[in-house]
Design a protein around this motif. Structure first.
Motif, PDB file in Angstrom:
ATOM      1  N   SER A 126      -1.032 -10.549   6.516  1.00  0.00           N
ATOM      2  CA  SER A 126      -1.688 -10.992   5.278  1.00  0.00           C
ATOM      3  C   SER A 126      -2.266  -9.837   4.460  1.00  0.00           C
ATOM      4  O   SER A 126      -2.954 -10.071   3.477  1.00  0.00           O
ATOM      5  N   VAL A 127      -1.993  -8.604   4.870  1.00  0.00           N
ATOM      6  CA  VAL A 127      -2.625  -7.461   4.203  1.00  0.00           C
ATOM      7  C   VAL A 127      -2.166  -7.338   2.752  1.00  0.00           C
ATOM      8  O   VAL A 127      -0.984  -7.462   2.448  1.00  0.00           O
ATOM      9  N   VAL A 128      -3.131  -7.083   1.894  1.00  0.00           N
ATOM     10  CA  VAL A 128      -2.798  -6.750   0.511  1.00  0.00           C
ATOM     11  C   VAL A 128      -3.640  -5.530   0.120  1.00  0.00           C
ATOM     12  O   VAL A 128      -4.806  -5.426   0.498  1.00  0.00           O
ATOM     13  N   GLY A 129      -3.009  -4.608  -0.593  1.00  0.00           N
ATOM     14  CA  GLY A 129      -3.719  -3.413  -1.059  1.00  0.00           C
ATOM     15  C   GLY A 129      -4.058  -3.567  -2.540  1.00  0.00           C
ATOM     16  O   GLY A 129      -3.209  -3.975  -3.341  1.00  0.00           O
ATOM     17  N   LEU A 130      -5.293  -3.272  -2.877  1.00  0.00           N
ATOM     18  CA  LEU A 130      -5.706  -3.259  -4.290  1.00  0.00           C
ATOM     19  C   LEU A 130      -5.948  -1.801  -4.630  1.00  0.00           C
ATOM     20  O   LEU A 130      -6.871  -1.171  -4.092  1.00  0.00           O
ATOM     21  N   TRP A 131      -5.100  -1.250  -5.468  1.00  0.00           N
ATOM     22  CA  TRP A 131      -5.091   0.196  -5.743  1.00  0.00           C
ATOM     23  C   TRP A 131      -5.436   0.415  -7.211  1.00  0.00           C
ATOM     24  O   TRP A 131      -4.727  -0.065  -8.089  1.00  0.00           O
ATOM     25  N   ILE A 132      -6.519   1.117  -7.483  1.00  0.00           N
ATOM     26  CA  ILE A 132      -6.920   1.354  -8.873  1.00  0.00           C
ATOM     27  C   ILE A 132      -6.602   2.788  -9.276  1.00  0.00           C
ATOM     28  O   ILE A 132      -6.984   3.738  -8.574  1.00  0.00           O
ATOM     29  N   ALA A 133      -5.963   2.952 -10.426  1.00  0.00           N
ATOM     30  CA  ALA A 133      -5.767   4.295 -10.981  1.00  0.00           C
ATOM     31  C   ALA A 133      -7.066   4.705 -11.692  1.00  0.00           C
ATOM     32  O   ALA A 133      -7.466   4.083 -12.666  1.00  0.00           O
ATOM     33  N   LEU A 134      -7.714   5.734 -11.157  1.00  0.00           N
ATOM     34  CA  LEU A 134      -8.936   6.241 -11.791  1.00  0.00           C
ATOM     35  C   LEU A 134      -8.599   7.348 -12.787  1.00  0.00           C
ATOM     36  O   LEU A 134      -9.459   7.836 -13.506  1.00  0.00           O
ATOM     37  N   GLU A 135      -7.319   7.746 -12.781  1.00  0.00           N
ATOM     38  CA  GLU A 135      -6.759   8.660 -13.780  1.00  0.00           C
ATOM     39  C   GLU A 135      -5.326   8.182 -14.006  1.00  0.00           C
ATOM     40  O   GLU A 135      -4.754   7.510 -13.139  1.00  0.00           O
ATOM     41  N   ASP A 136      -4.744   8.540 -15.129  1.00  0.00           N
ATOM     42  CA  ASP A 136      -3.347   8.173 -15.369  1.00  0.00           C
ATOM     43  C   ASP A 136      -2.503   8.683 -14.197  1.00  0.00           C
ATOM     44  O   ASP A 136      -2.696   9.816 -13.740  1.00  0.00           O
ATOM     45  N   ALA A 137      -1.594   7.844 -13.721  1.00  0.00           N
ATOM     46  CA  ALA A 137      -0.704   8.262 -12.629  1.00  0.00           C
ATOM     47  C   ALA A 137       0.702   8.433 -13.204  1.00  0.00           C
ATOM     48  O   ALA A 137       1.268   7.497 -13.771  1.00  0.00           O
ATOM     49  N   THR A 138       1.242   9.637 -13.074  1.00  0.00           N
ATOM     50  CA  THR A 138       2.543   9.963 -13.662  1.00  0.00           C
ATOM     51  C   THR A 138       3.492  10.444 -12.557  1.00  0.00           C
ATOM     52  O   THR A 138       3.061  10.719 -11.431  1.00  0.00           O
ATOM     53  N   VAL A 139       4.764  10.580 -12.912  1.00  0.00           N
ATOM     54  CA  VAL A 139       5.728  11.095 -11.937  1.00  0.00           C
ATOM     55  C   VAL A 139       5.321  12.516 -11.530  1.00  0.00           C
ATOM     56  O   VAL A 139       5.377  12.890 -10.362  1.00  0.00           O
ATOM     57  N   GLU A 140       4.855  13.278 -12.509  1.00  0.00           N
ATOM     58  CA  GLU A 140       4.497  14.671 -12.243  1.00  0.00           C
ATOM     59  C   GLU A 140       3.275  14.813 -11.325  1.00  0.00           C
ATOM     60  O   GLU A 140       3.241  15.671 -10.444  1.00  0.00           O
ATOM     61  N   ASN A 141       2.278  13.943 -11.515  1.00  0.00           N
ATOM     62  CA  ASN A 141       1.067  14.120 -10.697  1.00  0.00           C
ATOM     63  C   ASN A 141       1.061  13.272  -9.423  1.00  0.00           C
ATOM     64  O   ASN A 141       0.037  13.175  -8.745  1.00  0.00           O
ATOM     65  N   GLY A 142       2.209  12.684  -9.092  1.00  0.00           N
ATOM     66  CA  GLY A 142       2.323  12.019  -7.780  1.00  0.00           C
ATOM     67  C   GLY A 142       1.933  10.556  -7.785  1.00  0.00           C
ATOM     68  O   GLY A 142       1.168  10.108  -6.915  1.00  0.00           O
ATOM     69  N   CYS A 143       2.474   9.794  -8.726  1.00  0.00           N
ATOM     70  CA  CYS A 143       2.197   8.344  -8.773  1.00  0.00           C
ATOM     71  C   CYS A 143       2.796   7.649  -7.547  1.00  0.00           C
ATOM     72  O   CYS A 143       3.571   8.248  -6.798  1.00  0.00           O
ATOM     73  N   LEU A 144       2.438   6.391  -7.359  1.00  0.00           N
ATOM     74  CA  LEU A 144       3.044   5.586  -6.304  1.00  0.00           C
ATOM     75  C   LEU A 144       4.514   5.318  -6.646  1.00  0.00           C
ATOM     76  O   LEU A 144       4.864   5.216  -7.830  1.00  0.00           O
ATOM     77  N   TRP A 145       5.328   5.224  -5.612  1.00  0.00           N
ATOM     78  CA  TRP A 145       6.711   4.739  -5.744  1.00  0.00           C
ATOM     79  C   TRP A 145       6.836   3.565  -4.771  1.00  0.00           C
ATOM     80  O   TRP A 145       6.294   3.613  -3.669  1.00  0.00           O
ATOM     81  N   ALA A 146       7.552   2.519  -5.186  1.00  0.00           N
ATOM     82  CA  ALA A 146       7.717   1.360  -4.302  1.00  0.00           C
ATOM     83  C   ALA A 146       9.166   0.911  -4.292  1.00  0.00           C
ATOM     84  O   ALA A 146       9.888   1.092  -5.277  1.00  0.00           O
TER      85      ALA A 146
END
Ligand code: FE2
Length: 288
Positions: A170-190
């Motif tokens: 039942s796990v769910v992750g709530l992930w907040i971007a506290l700064e813009d997340a881009t491909v360059e700065n290592g955003c999440l990939w799913a």
């Protein structure tokens, strides 16, 4: 598990619920306001400023593994700072300034630090979990992630349910971007839809030792998509969706805060690494 949330404020549309069920993640822009973000950021800054790396013995070169494991396991009901791999040289000296070498803070921010506790238990989060069908949502783990420039390393593909399991899952992750997340700065990939295969590997605890059981099959990297999001966006991540982040190649940080929630009606496994003493129990957001 999903049911219509029309009886409360319609935070999620039918389409969003369907997308979440299909892809295993959901992107909700403008979920967190600037005041909350700034409050969280300055809090994290203060925690790091007050943290004295020499006050804990995690950098002993003679018993690195044991002491690191203990420091990690003891963080289940505390606020501990963790460094990037490679932050220290062989003699235990920091290679960068403390605030630029921190990887994350974990794992009980949501229970101990007012700014994180308030957001985790806010009406918006409560409403969201109600929409997602949780009957007794229990926040069990939280992390402030820094993803520092140049030293912020990659996070290998994984499922969060590997680290926290209930029966049924039942796990769910709530992930907040506290700064813009881009491909360059290592955003999440799913990898969309990967949650439908269930949990493939578990990280289990036996006494004070932890180990992985089972294997992660090869991830279909071509099928993965970057979750490029703006500051203030909430990414809802199904516990079994395969995700990762690449190293931060930019000159700036990529801060994020995440909370993991489980269904309190389901059995929380005794061999999860994260256990709480009865004197400091998990506290559900509500119980239906
Ligand atoms: Fe994760």
């Amino acid at each position: 598990m999903f049911h219509s949330c029309a009886h409360v404020v319609a935070m999620l549309t039918e389409k969003q619920l369907n997308d979440y069920a299909r892809h295993g993640y959901l992107i909700l822009p403008d979920f967190v306001d600037d005041v909350t973000i700034e409050g969280m950021r300055s809090c994290a800054e203060n925690i790091v400023r007050d943290f004295n790396p020499e006050s804990v013995s995690i950098f002993s070169t003679t018993s690195q593994t044991t002491t690191t494991d203990d420091y990690f396991l003891e963080s289940s009901d505390k606020v501990h700072c963790f460094f990037e791999e490679g932050a220290f040289d062989g003699q235990g000296h920091l290679q960068k300034s403390k605030d630029m070498a921190i990887n994350k803070i974990g794992h009980a921010l949501h229970d101990i630090i007012p700014e994180f506790r308030e957001w985790t238990r806010s009406a918006r989060v409560t409403e969201l979990l109600r929409c997602l069908g949780y009957k007794k949502p229990v926040p069990v783990q939280s992390m402030y992630i820094f993803k520092q420039p140049t030293i912020g390393g990659e996070v290998r593909p994984h499922q969060d349910s590997t680290f926290l399991s209930t029966d049924p899952q039942s796990v769910v992750g709530l992930w907040i971007a506290l700064e813009d997340a881009t491909v360059e700065n290592g955003c999440l990939w799913a990898q969309p839809g990967s949650h439908q295969e269930g949990t493939r590997r578990r990280f289990v605890r036996q006494g004070n030792a932890v180990s992985f059981v089972g294997d992660m099959p090869d991830v279909d990297v071509d099928a993965c998509t970057p979750l490029v999001v703006q500051r203030g966006t909430l990414v809802v991540l199904h516990g079994s969706v395969v995700h990762y982040s690449k190293e931060n190649r930019s000159m700036g940080s990529r801060h994020a805060f995440s909370v993991h929630v489980v269904e309190g009606m389901n059995h929380y496994l005794e061999d999860n690494w994260l256990q709480r003493d009865p004197s400091f129990p998990f506290v559900p957001l509500y119980s239906m």
